[in-house]
Write an enzyme that holds these catalytic residues in place. Structure first.
Site, PDB file in Angstrom:
ATOM      1  N   HIS A 127      -5.239 -16.041   3.163  1.00  0.00           N
ATOM      2  CA  HIS A 127      -6.625 -15.561   3.261  1.00  0.00           C
ATOM      3  C   HIS A 127      -7.862 -16.225   3.112  1.00  0.00           C
ATOM      4  O   HIS A 127      -8.309 -16.576   2.364  1.00  0.00           O
ATOM      5  CB  HIS A 127      -6.287 -14.822   1.651  1.00  0.00           C
ATOM      6  CG  HIS A 127      -6.791 -14.004   0.713  1.00  0.00           C
ATOM      7  ND1 HIS A 127      -6.650 -12.346   0.923  1.00  0.00           N
ATOM      8  CD2 HIS A 127      -8.415 -14.235   0.527  1.00  0.00           C
ATOM      9  CE1 HIS A 127      -7.895 -11.941   0.215  1.00  0.00           C
ATOM     10  NE2 HIS A 127      -8.772 -12.941  -0.340  1.00  0.00           N
ATOM     11  N   TYR A 158     -11.674  -7.927  -2.968  1.00  0.00           N
ATOM     12  CA  TYR A 158     -11.915  -6.453  -2.330  1.00  0.00           C
ATOM     13  C   TYR A 158     -12.422  -5.524  -2.228  1.00  0.00           C
ATOM     14  O   TYR A 158     -12.735  -3.930  -2.617  1.00  0.00           O
ATOM     15  CB  TYR A 158      -9.895  -5.637  -3.180  1.00  0.00           C
ATOM     16  CG  TYR A 158      -8.750  -7.514  -2.900  1.00  0.00           C
ATOM     17  CD1 TYR A 158      -8.900  -7.535  -1.884  1.00  0.00           C
ATOM     18  CD2 TYR A 158      -8.677  -7.943  -4.094  1.00  0.00           C
ATOM     19  CE1 TYR A 158      -7.921  -8.119  -1.634  1.00  0.00           C
ATOM     20  CE2 TYR A 158      -7.744  -8.778  -3.980  1.00  0.00           C
ATOM     21  CZ  TYR A 158      -7.087  -9.525  -2.806  1.00  0.00           C
ATOM     22  OH  TYR A 158      -6.432 -10.106  -2.730  1.00  0.00           O
ATOM     23  N   ASP A 210      -6.331  -5.791   3.144  1.00  0.00           N
ATOM     24  CA  ASP A 210      -5.633  -5.352   2.037  1.00  0.00           C
ATOM     25  C   ASP A 210      -6.679  -4.557   1.651  1.00  0.00           C
ATOM     26  O   ASP A 210      -7.698  -4.957   1.304  1.00  0.00           O
ATOM     27  CB  ASP A 210      -5.297  -6.343   0.726  1.00  0.00           C
ATOM     28  CG  ASP A 210      -4.517  -5.947   0.040  1.00  0.00           C
ATOM     29  OD1 ASP A 210      -4.405  -4.930   0.070  1.00  0.00           O
ATOM     30  OD2 ASP A 210      -3.833  -6.898  -1.018  1.00  0.00           O
ATOM     31  N   HIS A 212      -5.673  -3.206  -1.180  1.00  0.00           N
ATOM     32  CA  HIS A 212      -5.682  -3.375  -2.181  1.00  0.00           C
ATOM     33  C   HIS A 212      -5.380  -1.395  -3.157  1.00  0.00           C
ATOM     34  O   HIS A 212      -6.192  -1.426  -4.628  1.00  0.00           O
ATOM     35  CB  HIS A 212      -6.768  -3.888  -3.311  1.00  0.00           C
ATOM     36  CG  HIS A 212      -6.433  -5.025  -3.980  1.00  0.00           C
ATOM     37  ND1 HIS A 212      -5.895  -4.624  -5.303  1.00  0.00           N
ATOM     38  CD2 HIS A 212      -5.487  -6.285  -4.282  1.00  0.00           C
ATOM     39  CE1 HIS A 212      -5.396  -6.495  -5.970  1.00  0.00           C
ATOM     40  NE2 HIS A 212      -4.998  -6.861  -4.922  1.00  0.00           N
ATOM     41  N   GLU A 236      -2.604  -3.912   4.031  1.00  0.00           N
ATOM     42  CA  GLU A 236      -1.489  -3.686   2.779  1.00  0.00           C
ATOM     43  C   GLU A 236      -2.432  -2.621   1.911  1.00  0.00           C
ATOM     44  O   GLU A 236      -4.001  -2.826   1.477  1.00  0.00           O
ATOM     45  CB  GLU A 236      -2.184  -5.243   2.810  1.00  0.00           C
ATOM     46  CG  GLU A 236      -1.511  -5.686   1.803  1.00  0.00           C
ATOM     47  CD  GLU A 236      -1.599  -7.444   1.279  1.00  0.00           C
ATOM     48  OE1 GLU A 236      -2.234  -7.792   2.393  1.00  0.00           O
ATOM     49  OE2 GLU A 236      -1.707  -7.182  -0.335  1.00  0.00           O
ATOM     50  N   ARG A 283       6.152  -5.127   0.845  1.00  0.00           N
ATOM     51  CA  ARG A 283       5.626  -6.216   0.068  1.00  0.00           C
ATOM     52  C   ARG A 283       5.240  -6.736  -0.678  1.00  0.00           C
ATOM     53  O   ARG A 283       5.078  -7.061  -1.808  1.00  0.00           O
ATOM     54  CB  ARG A 283       3.998  -5.705   0.892  1.00  0.00           C
ATOM     55  CG  ARG A 283       3.084  -6.739   0.531  1.00  0.00           C
ATOM     56  CD  ARG A 283       1.641  -6.713   0.842  1.00  0.00           C
ATOM     57  NE  ARG A 283       1.106  -7.573   0.200  1.00  0.00           N
ATOM     58  CZ  ARG A 283       1.582  -8.333   0.227  1.00  0.00           C
ATOM     59  NH1 ARG A 283       2.228  -9.303   0.938  1.00  0.00           N
ATOM     60  NH2 ARG A 283       0.770  -9.545  -0.686  1.00  0.00           N
ATOM     61  N   HIS A 312       5.717 -11.133  -1.396  1.00  0.00           N
ATOM     62  CA  HIS A 312       4.207 -11.111  -1.789  1.00  0.00           C
ATOM     63  C   HIS A 312       4.248 -12.593  -2.509  1.00  0.00           C
ATOM     64  O   HIS A 312       4.697 -13.236  -3.155  1.00  0.00           O
ATOM     65  CB  HIS A 312       3.846 -10.608  -3.068  1.00  0.00           C
ATOM     66  CG  HIS A 312       2.273  -9.998  -3.980  1.00  0.00           C
ATOM     67  ND1 HIS A 312       2.419 -10.380  -5.121  1.00  0.00           N
ATOM     68  CD2 HIS A 312       0.838 -10.355  -3.558  1.00  0.00           C
ATOM     69  CE1 HIS A 312       1.278 -10.533  -5.583  1.00  0.00           C
ATOM     70  NE2 HIS A 312       0.110 -10.675  -4.925  1.00  0.00           N
TER      71      HIS A 312
HETATM   72 MG    MG Z   1      -2.548  -7.326  -1.721  1.00  0.00          MG
END
Ligand code: MG
Length: 404
Positions: A127, A158, A210, A212, A236, A283, A312
């Protein structure tokens, strides 16, 4: 050998890297046979501890450790109302410990119990975040040098690159404190970030992102279409589990591969998404659906539909929970990718034999069970900490509280 029975269930809460981890130890009628499982729901960990100690422990003591499926089904039904994150984590702690015990009794790693190896190492993504594009790219370079080929690229956690002083981030007078963000600004700055990253790194670098679950439905669709230009490995959590049917719209309108599901807690949230092939990767967080027992079934179900796994793997997961995921990754055919950031020295001190990272792959140690011995005296050196909940309180620019 006569039946080995569950003699005791202990819960250990430890925070070797500043995050409260919940570990379950199942002890048996044989002094040298025991196992560990992960029950970490860090944001409600005391509720999980209570569910285990007050409800599950008295129910499972005296049961035959061999009968994992029966014990799982009994735990699942034992509250009548079910399928929530607290109870699923409590179940997971005992379930995974029983798989660990079965492996130790058999003298086999858990992946052997699941059918044996389908790969030697498990590919991992990292990440890369940062406050600006330059900082994100520095982190990508660092991960590339460490051998990683899959990178999830984000900016400002995010929220993208938001600026409270800019016209697009004006807020009403008297607005409460919180983590503010502007969805349109997030989309624009993230597209700008990906244009730069694709320009500065070769196409051989696999990119992930992501959302999110932070975008409204039409914005999620528009964003997924714009991201097609950057050839993602996956996008994601474009939507929350409550909007699962809208994945049909995404699937019909974009070629961007879709991953979904760290918030899944029950089968009804993912069954249609997999059966209809509206997503490409499940996920799920193993302990949040109840442990290894339901996860291996989910993986088998997904394989039939050509859907791959991407469990995850955040920091709020014990190394035992990570090992459970990697044993499953090692055995299943439809493995996709594993999220794993490695462990610090304190974690490795507490969890001896935890999975390790090398050149972009995670490796197990091939010892029986999950292959981890827990140094309980070391765990006690890292007692529970006060957690910072602030990222769980995001707001839109007008002050509306939204889901993190
Ligand atoms: Mg995530």
């Amino acid at each position: 050998m006569s039946a080995v029975l569950i003699r005791d269930v202990k819960v250990i809460v430890t925070a070797p890297h500043g995050i409260n981890l919940v570990l379950v130890k199942v002890e048996t009628s044989e002094p040298n046979i025991y196992g560990y499982g992960c029950a970490t729901f860090t944001w409600r960990y005391k509720a999980v501890v209570t569910a285990i100690e007050e409800y599950l422990k008295p129910m499972v003591i005296g049961r035959n450790v061999s009968n994992i499926e029966d014990i799982w089904q009994t735990m699942k039904g034992s509250s009548y109302w079910r399928n929530g994150p607290v109870l699923n984590n409590a179940i997971s702690g005992i379930d995974e410990a029983l798989w660990d015990i079965k492996g130790r009794m058999a003298g086999m790693p858990v992946y052997d119990l699941l059918g044996g190896k389908t790969r030697e190492g498990v590919a991992v993504y990292r990440h890369a975040d940062g406050k600006c594009i330059e900082e994100v790219e520095e982190n990508i370079h660092r991960f590339r040098e460490e051998g990683f080929r899959y990178i999830r690229v984000q900016m400002n956690t995010y929220g993208g690159n938001f600026d409270k002083s800019s016209a697009s981030m004006w807020m009403p007078e008297g607005h409460p404190d919180g983590s503010y963000f502007n969805p349109r600004q997030y989309m624009r700055s993230t597209l700008e970030l990906f244009a730069r990253v694709r320009q500065d790194f070769s196409e051989e670098l696999e990119l992930l992102h992501d959302i999110h679950e932070r975008l409204a439905l039409p914005d999620a669709l528009a964003f997924a279409k714009e991201m097609e230009a950057f050839h993602l490995f996956f996008l994601e959590d474009a939507l929350p589990p409550s909007q699962g049917e809208y994945f049909r719209v995404l699937r019909e309108n974009t070629t961007t591969p879709l991953a979904m599901g760290e918030l899944f807690v029950n089968n009804n949230e993912w069954r249609a998404l997999v059966q209809n092939q509206w997503i490409d990767f499940v996920r799920t967080h193993l302990s949040f659906i109840g442990g290894l027992t339901p996860a291996r079934k989910m993986a088998a179900f997904a394989e039939i539909y050509g859907v791959r796994t991407a469990w995850h793997g955040p920091g709020d997961l014990t190394p035992v929970g990570m090992a459970a995921q990697i044993h499953l990754d090692t055995a299943i055919h439809n493995f996709g990718i594993q999220e794993f950031q490695g462990f610090n020295e304190a974690e490795m001190e507490v969890f001896r034999g935890a999975p390790e990272l090398k050149d972009g792959y995670a490796y197990l140690n091939d010892r029986p069970g999950f292959g981890i011995e827990v140094d309980e005296a070391a765990a006690a050196k890292y007692p529970p900490v006060e957690m910072d909940f602030s990222w769980l309180y995001p707001r839109l620019q007008d002050g509306t509280a939204v889901r993190p």
